[in-house]
Design a protein around this motif. Structure first.
Motif, PDB file in Angstrom:
ATOM      1  N   ALA A   1       0.812  -1.221   0.000  1.00 32.43           N
ATOM      2  CA  ALA A   1       0.000   0.000   0.000  1.00 32.43           C
ATOM      3  C   ALA A   1       0.842   1.266   0.000  1.00 32.43           C
ATOM      4  O   ALA A   1       0.446   2.288  -0.577  1.00 32.43           O
ATOM      5  CB  ALA A   1      -0.918  -0.007   1.220  1.00 32.43           C
TER       6      ALA A   1
ATOM      7  N   ASP B   1       0.902   0.092  -4.479  1.00 31.89           N
ATOM      8  CA  ASP B   1      -0.487  -0.188  -4.104  1.00 31.89           C
ATOM      9  C   ASP B   1      -1.238  -0.776  -5.301  1.00 31.89           C
ATOM     10  O   ASP B   1      -2.268  -0.256  -5.744  1.00 31.89           O
ATOM     11  CB  ASP B   1      -1.178   1.084  -3.623  1.00 31.89           C
TER      12      ASP B   1
ATOM     13  N   LYS C   1      -0.427   5.428  -9.437  1.00 33.18           N
ATOM     14  CA  LYS C   1      -1.049   5.494  -8.113  1.00 33.18           C
ATOM     15  C   LYS C   1      -1.963   6.713  -7.989  1.00 33.18           C
ATOM     16  O   LYS C   1      -2.040   7.341  -6.939  1.00 33.18           O
ATOM     17  CB  LYS C   1       0.046   5.504  -7.036  1.00 33.18           C
TER      18      LYS C   1
END
Length: 413
Positions: free
Chosen positions: A320, A324, A353
């Protein structure tokens, strides 16, 4: 207390080697266990990228590896010393099964004390982005390439040998306690500091059976490891064939279809370069070679983030705090192509992201009829895309991400 061994007892040098080895081994075992537990946490997709956890894992791994290298050299010196000395005789050689087991365990211990740290050292040398050994040498080894396949194989070998060593240690300790508590003889006292007061052992001879038995144990352990797949065999980065979608351009005269290529990245972790590539991506290219510098077309590249192979940190990279990949499975590069006075440039944006950042990709292009070969690269800052936000400095992970692109395309008819 004499330094030399006798047939009756061990000398001070052998005793020092024995207890020093015991101290090192019983330090290395818990360090390795807790370091591995932290490594599993870091590689988990749920890992929040805590710098404190990474630094703790690095410290434990460095301690474990440094002690392991010390064990390796201590074991070599111990074996050389043992070869130069008489071996104290068994106090109960008439107990054939017990004597065979005792000598087999000694062979397992001597062999494992060399093989376990050596396999770990090979894994360290073959791995990129490692926690360093605290020695002025040994980060690399001759004839050991930095290779995910070699790292995976040596990691599996290390795991099997560690459990073999643990089993041998358990039997060795159980045997010593049995002699001391049940038999009440001088077997254990012969290895304790000071004089042992041990009786003269009866005359005896040694055979190769204990060594052969130890070899069978090693073979069984390695065979069991191979059966459960601890030695790898999975397709790894550098050997996998990238899946590049043969996606055509806009359908006009300037449309090109990618035939092959690579999108690679390189980062610096723990002061060491870690390189990998994306296994799945596609590109839509429209390009016409202009007569003079100026606009030449456009390009759109979609990259499957979960297809990234980045050595031993692949799982960590999907977490994450990094790519992620569960929430953001693709990256998108969209740019206008321009011919410069010297070379070419794709000027546009890169979205990773959920963060869109302006980027320029300079590249070289070789045209040969309907075939084009392109090579280019650029440097990104991971923080621009919110990657590794919990690592605000470069002590664990560098800011710079080097991107290298190569592809070959065919003009559509």
């Amino acid at each position: 207390m004499p330094g030399q061994n006798t047939f009756q007892s061990y000398g001070s040098v052998a005793k020092t080697f024995h207890w020093l080895t015991a101290l090192l081994i019983f330090s290395a075992f818990p360090l390795g266990y807790f370091a591995n537990e932290l490594a599993h946490e870091i590689q988990s997709p749920a890992f929040d990228g805590s710098q404190a956890v990474i630094e703790r894992a690095t410290l434990l791994f460095s301690l474990h590896k440094t002690i392991g290298v010390t064990v390796f050299f201590t074991a070599l010196l111990r074996i050389l010393w043992a070869l130069s000395q008489p071996k104290p005789g068994l106090l109960h050689p008439d107990r054939k099964a017990e004597a065979l087991a005792a000598e087999m365990v000694h062979w397992l211990l001597y062999g494992s004390l060399v093989a376990v740290p050596l396999s770990g050292w090979v894994h360290h040398a073959a791995t990129t982005g490692f926690a360093p050994i605290w020695w002025p040498f040994g980060q690399t080894l001759p004839f050991v390439p930095q290779s995910e396949a070699v790292a995976e194989m040596s990691a599996g070998l290390h795991w099997v040998l560690v459990w073999t060593l643990a089993g041998a240690l358990g039997l060795h300790i159980a045997g010593a306690l049995k002699h001391h508590v049940i038999d009440r003889d001088a077997t254990l006292r012969r290895m304790l500091p000071g004089g042992s007061g041990a009786p003269q052992p009866p005359a005896q001879s040694h055979s190769l059976m204990p060594l052969l038995a130890a070899l069978l144990v090693w073979a069984g352990a390695l065979g069991g490891g191979a059966a459960i797949g601890v030695f790898g065999g999975k397709q790894t980065a550098g050997t996998a064939t990238p899946v590049v979608a043969a996606k055509p351009g806009g359908g006009g005269a300037g449309s090109w279809t990618v035939q092959s290529g690579t999108v690679g990245i390189s980062v610096t972790q723990m002061g060491s370069a870690v390189s990998g590539s994306f296994g799945e991506w596609d590109a839509v290219i429209n390009f016409e070679e202009p007569a003079a510098p100026g606009p030449a077309g456009d390009v759109e590249v979609t990259i499957a983030i979960p297809s990234l192979k980045l050595g031993t940190v692949t799982q960590q990279a999907m977490g994450a705090d990094y790519f992620d990949s569960a929430s953001f499975p693709t990256a998108l590069f969209k740019a206008e192509i321009e011919k410069l006075a010297d070379g070419y440039e794709a000027d546009g944006t890169l979205t990773i992201k959920g963060q869109t950042v302006p980027v320029s990709l300079p590249f070289d292009l070789a045209l040969d009829g309907t075939t084009a070969k392109m090579t280019g690269g650029l440097t990104l800052n991971r923080l621009d895309f919110g990657i590794g936000k919990s690592l605000p400095d470069e002590s664990s992970l560098g800011f710079a991400v080097e991107v290298a692109v190569e592809l070959e395309a065919e003009r559509e008819e």
